[in-house]
Design a protein around this motif. Structure first.
Motif, PDB file in Angstrom:
ATOM      1  N   MET A   1       0.827  -1.206   0.000  1.00 16.67           N
ATOM      2  CA  MET A   1       0.000   0.000   0.000  1.00 16.67           C
ATOM      3  C   MET A   1       0.870   1.269   0.000  1.00 16.67           C
ATOM      4  O   MET A   1       0.549   2.264  -0.642  1.00 16.67           O
ATOM      5  CB  MET A   1      -0.916  -0.002   1.226  1.00 16.67           C
ATOM      6  N   GLN A   2       1.962   1.229   0.759  1.00 18.57           N
ATOM      7  CA  GLN A   2       2.871   2.373   0.801  1.00 18.57           C
ATOM      8  C   GLN A   2       3.413   2.691  -0.584  1.00 18.57           C
ATOM      9  O   GLN A   2       3.508   3.864  -0.983  1.00 18.57           O
ATOM     10  CB  GLN A   2       4.036   2.092   1.760  1.00 18.57           C
ATOM     11  N   LEU A   3       3.763   1.654  -1.338  1.00 18.38           N
ATOM     12  CA  LEU A   3       4.294   1.850  -2.682  1.00 18.38           C
ATOM     13  C   LEU A   3       3.228   2.425  -3.610  1.00 18.38           C
ATOM     14  O   LEU A   3       3.520   3.309  -4.435  1.00 18.38           O
ATOM     15  CB  LEU A   3       4.818   0.527  -3.240  1.00 18.38           C
ATOM     16  N   VAL A   4       2.004   1.962  -3.484  1.00 20.33           N
ATOM     17  CA  VAL A   4       0.901   2.452  -4.320  1.00 20.33           C
ATOM     18  C   VAL A   4       0.702   3.948  -4.096  1.00 20.33           C
ATOM     19  O   VAL A   4       0.578   4.728  -5.047  1.00 20.33           O
ATOM     20  CB  VAL A   4      -0.408   1.689  -4.017  1.00 20.33           C
ATOM     21  N   VAL A   5       0.680   4.354  -2.821  1.00 23.43           N
ATOM     22  CA  VAL A   5       0.506   5.773  -2.487  1.00 23.43           C
ATOM     23  C   VAL A   5       1.656   6.597  -3.067  1.00 23.43           C
ATOM     24  O   VAL A   5       1.445   7.668  -3.651  1.00 23.43           O
ATOM     25  CB  VAL A   5       0.433   5.967  -0.956  1.00 23.43           C
ATOM     26  N   PHE A   6       2.857   6.090  -2.911  1.00 24.56           N
ATOM     27  CA  PHE A   6       4.031   6.797  -3.423  1.00 24.56           C
ATOM     28  C   PHE A   6       3.960   6.958  -4.940  1.00 24.56           C
ATOM     29  O   PHE A   6       4.220   8.048  -5.483  1.00 24.56           O
ATOM     30  CB  PHE A   6       5.302   6.034  -3.040  1.00 24.56           C
ATOM     31  N   LEU A   7       3.605   5.881  -5.659  1.00 26.15           N
ATOM     32  CA  LEU A   7       3.548   5.923  -7.115  1.00 26.15           C
ATOM     33  C   LEU A   7       2.451   6.858  -7.617  1.00 26.15           C
ATOM     34  O   LEU A   7       2.570   7.453  -8.695  1.00 26.15           O
ATOM     35  CB  LEU A   7       3.322   4.506  -7.669  1.00 26.15           C
ATOM     36  N   LEU A   8       1.391   7.003  -6.835  1.00 24.01           N
ATOM     37  CA  LEU A   8       0.304   7.903  -7.223  1.00 24.01           C
ATOM     38  C   LEU A   8       0.673   9.368  -6.993  1.00 24.01           C
ATOM     39  O   LEU A   8       0.327  10.237  -7.791  1.00 24.01           O
ATOM     40  CB  LEU A   8      -0.969   7.558  -6.436  1.00 24.01           C
ATOM     41  N   VAL A   9       1.384   9.631  -5.908  1.00 22.48           N
ATOM     42  CA  VAL A   9       1.692  11.010  -5.519  1.00 22.48           C
ATOM     43  C   VAL A   9       2.960  11.538  -6.167  1.00 22.48           C
ATOM     44  O   VAL A   9       3.034  12.720  -6.536  1.00 22.48           O
ATOM     45  CB  VAL A   9       1.805  11.115  -3.972  1.00 22.48           C
ATOM     46  N   TYR A  10       3.944  10.678  -6.346  1.00 22.86           N
ATOM     47  CA  TYR A  10       5.246  11.137  -6.830  1.00 22.86           C
ATOM     48  C   TYR A  10       5.190  11.908  -8.152  1.00 22.86           C
ATOM     49  O   TYR A  10       5.844  12.960  -8.284  1.00 22.86           O
ATOM     50  CB  TYR A  10       6.219   9.962  -6.952  1.00 22.86           C
TER      51      TYR A  10
END
Length: 298
Positions: A1-10
């Motif tokens: 989930m952390q990676l998903v959030v990062f990929l969406l926001v970055y």
């Protein structure tokens, strides 16, 4: 989930970081309207803080500070993102220092330094200092829960020469550097509210008795690190200036907590000078009603 959030926001962060400054501050004006006028982000906290520490100011005066603060907050938030794409040349032009010789004199004595400063004006761009010192620069920070964003933050700082160390690892790293003779400069934000169970000092801050962080002082006294206050002034939008003041060259000789109190007095002076640049959304005075009886008459 952390990676998903990062990929969406970055990708959004990357795009904002590449905006020219004129466009960045145009965007900031829009964010201000949303954050302050539509959402009212932490407006109750800000108003309560201002009313508490500025009881002699009129409601109109406090409202003026409030609006200026939110405009600065939006600028600062976008400047933090801009750090991803800013060049060293741009950074040096936008964050200057009036008296770096204060630090150079300590370095000539082969002394490492604890650089203490508050959440005021801009603490993000203090990383510009690395280009002005011979010491190895460290920034003490609270590790971010999302490991991908935590790595991003560390990578951004290291691009300009600063090494981030978490609060958890600070004591060990500072002690090891001291033992190995590594000339170092440690930047630490020391004005916010500590956990009650870890509080060793209650002292007046802006006229209200509150718990105070003493971690920087404890390290300074234990390892006899000179303590220097960094005052940051906002000259105009996107431009800041830092100046240094030695709080103590021999902290181990000071009475207990005198260094922390001296630091807080400098912070107060900055706030009274231009209150709109302090971090008013933080609940700095949330423990004011929990003062131990022995400190209530301070």
């Amino acid at each position: 989930m952390q990676l998903v959030v990062f990929l969406l926001v970055y990708p959004l962060l990357w795009l904002v970081s590449r905006l020219p400054f004129k466009a960045l501050y145009f965007l900031s004006d829009g964010v201000y309207v949303i954050l302050y006028r539509l959402v009212g982000y932490r407006k109750k906290v800000v108003r309560a803080n201002l009313a508490l520490v500025f009881p002699n100011k009129s409601e109109l005066e406090r409202k003026s500070i409030e609006k200026k603060f939110y405009k600065h907050l939006c600028d600062m938030f976008l400047e933090m993102i801009k750090t991803m794409g800013i060049s060293n040349e741009q950074l040096q032009k936008r964050f200057t220092f009036t008296n770096p010789e204060v630090l150079h004199q300590l370095e000539e004595k082969k002394l490492s330094v604890m650089l203490m400063f508050p959440h005021y004006a801009s603490w993000e761009w203090v990383i510009a200092l690395d280009q002005h010192i011979a010491s190895k620069g460290y920034a003490i920070y609270q590790k971010i829960g999302n490991k991908y964003f935590d790595k991003l933050i560390r990578d951004i700082r290291q691009k300009f020469g600063t090494t981030l160390i978490s609060t958890k690892d600070t004591k060990e790293i500072v002690a090891n550097n001291k033992e190995q003779g590594q000339l170092s400069m440690y930047g630490i934000l020391s004005d916010q509210s500590p956990m009650i169970k870890k509080t060793h000092l209650w002292t007046p801050f802006m006229g209200v008795t509150v718990p105070a962080h003493t971690g920087a002082e404890l390290l300074c006294k234990k390892l006899n690190l000179p303590a220097v206050y960094l005052k940051v002034t906002k000259l105009n939008r996107g431009h800041y200036q830092g100046s240094f003041k030695v709080l103590s060259e021999n902290p181990e000789m000071l009475p207990e907590f005198e260094l922390t109190k001296a630091f807080l007095k400098e912070v107060e002076a900055s706030i009274y000078e231009a209150p709109e640049f302090y971090f008013w959304t933080h609940k700095r005075w949330k423990h004011k009603d929990k003062v131990p009886s022995e400190f209530k008459n301070i």
